[in-house]
Design an enzyme around this catalytic site. Structure first.
Site, short mmCIF file in Angstrom:
data_model
loop_
_atom_site.label_atom_id
_atom_site.label_comp_id
_atom_site.label_asym_id
_atom_site.label_seq_id
_atom_site.Cartn_x
_atom_site.Cartn_y
_atom_site.Cartn_z
N ASP A 1 -9.03 -2.17 4.58
CA ASP A 1 -9.16 -0.97 5.42
C ASP A 1 -8.85 0.33 4.68
OD1 ASP A 1 -6.45 -1.94 5.21
OD2 ASP A 1 -5.88 -0.45 6.71
N THR B 1 -1.21 0.43 6.87
CA THR B 1 -0.86 -0.59 5.88
C THR B 1 -0.71 -1.93 6.59
OG1 THR B 1 0.80 -1.36 4.30
CG2 THR B 1 1.60 0.07 6.08
N THR C 1 0.86 -1.19 0.00
CA THR C 1 0.00 0.00 0.00
C THR C 1 0.89 1.23 0.00
OG1 THR C 1 -1.88 -1.01 1.13
CG2 THR C 1 -1.61 1.29 1.52
N GLY D 1 -5.64 -5.75 6.12
CA GLY D 1 -6.73 -4.81 6.27
C GLY D 1 -7.89 -5.28 7.13
N1 ASP Z 1 -4.21 -2.70 4.10
C1 ASP Z 1 -4.27 -3.08 2.72
C2 ASP Z 1 -5.48 -3.95 2.51
O1 ASP Z 1 -5.79 -4.74 3.36
C3 ASP Z 1 -3.09 -3.77 2.23
C4 ASP Z 1 -1.77 -3.16 2.62
O2 ASP Z 1 -1.71 -2.24 3.38
O3 ASP Z 1 -0.75 -3.60 2.16
O4 ASP Z 1 -6.08 -3.86 1.46
#
Ligand code: ASP
Length: 291
Positions: free
Chosen positions: A192, A211, A161, A214
């Site tokens: 998230d 990040t 992310t 999520g």
């Molecule tokens: N938080 C992000 C999700 O769950 C993924 C990430 O932060 O790498 O979509």
């Protein structure tokens, strides 16, 4: 001479492989911090700097967001992004958006031109098309996934992310997050990142971008939890950020976050194997790290 109030904090996603060279990402983030610093010094609003910085992160193909994202299990690139303005608490977000180059610009358009906070799926795509946002006509040619299939299965890494926080010279905070989501996600899965209170937050107290896994960040309401711990519990930024991340850990999740308080403090905790991150601190110094 009065001291600058400008602050800028970036993350390029939780998770890092020990044998991978993150020099290109760290150099890119430093360059973006320098550009954002100069824009803030020239009087740019925190919200505008957050959008422009995230659009650059998306376009670079260096992170699992925008161009560097991976497809879902159906082979479709569904992206999520969100944006929040501290002083007004205006928010805009898109979820499971397919076919557009910059999810953060779509989130900005939702914030600026609709009474809504979050548009998803086909409705988000129709909206982005109606707003004339840059479309992707050949996804397989346009996207350049950061992670190969082999690396994903070898590392067990499931996430990636980008996020950006800014405080401008007026003291206003803003936050944004953009992601390709988790690898091997089901079609329609939303994490998230596009959800204010979970993967993004900005108010008069603090700006946050998360990040990691999520689902756990939603279940712990991480971004809003940090703001509420500070506002209602009187906790310091560092304590609130660590406590919220500890709840993610207690739920079995890993990841990290960046947080910037109204008084200019910065916290960047993570419980994952590394988190690409960079910041412009009170002394005007820029730091960038992956581990
Ligand atoms: N938080 C992000 C999700 O769950 C993924 C990430 O932060 O790498 O979509």
């Amino acid at each position: 001479m009065s001291r600058s109030r400008a602050r800028l904090v970036l993350h390029g996603g939780a998770g890092a492989l020990p044998d991978r060279d993150y020099g290109p990402q760290l150099a890119h983030m430093r360059g973006l911090i320098e550009a954002g610093r100069d824009r803030l010094a020239a009087g740019a609003a925190a919200l505008d700097v957050v959008v422009e910085t995230i659009a650059e992160l998306e376009a670079s193909g260096l992170y699992v967001a925008g161009r560097g994202a991976s497809p879902n299990l159906a082979g479709v690139y569904e992206l999520d992004a969100s944006l929040m303005d501290g002083p007004s608490r205006a928010a805009g977000a898109v979820a499971a958006l397919a076919g557009f180059a910059s999810p953060i610009r779509a989130a900005r358009a939702v914030m600026d031109t609709t009474p809504h906070v979050l548009l998803a799926g086909a409705g988000a795509a129709a909206f982005a098309a109606a707003r004339g946002l840059e479309a992707i006509h050949d996804p397989d040619a346009w996207f350049t996934p950061v992670w190969s299939e082999t690396e994903i299965s070898a590392s067990g890494s499931k996430v990636g992310t980008v996020g950006c926080l800014a405080r401008d010279e007026t003291g206003a905070l803003a936050a944004g997050t953009s992601t390709g989501g988790t690898f091997c996600k089901l079609p329609g899965r939303v994490g998230d990142s596009p959800i204010p209170g979970a993967g993004v937050w900005a108010d008069d107290t603090v700006a946050v971008s998360c990040t990691g896994e999520g689902e756990m960040f939603i279940r712990a309401a991480v971004a809003a939890q940090i703001a509420h711990r500070m506002r209602f519990g009187g906790e310091t930024l560092a304590a609130a950020a660590q406590a919220a991340l500890d709840e993610v850990g207690a739920l079995g999740g890993d990841g990290g976050l960046i947080a910037l308080s109204a008084d200019g403090e910065i916290a960047m905790p993570f419980n994952s194997k590394g988190m690409k991150r960079a910041c412009l601190d009170a002394d005007g110094a820029i730091t960038s790290q992956a581990f």
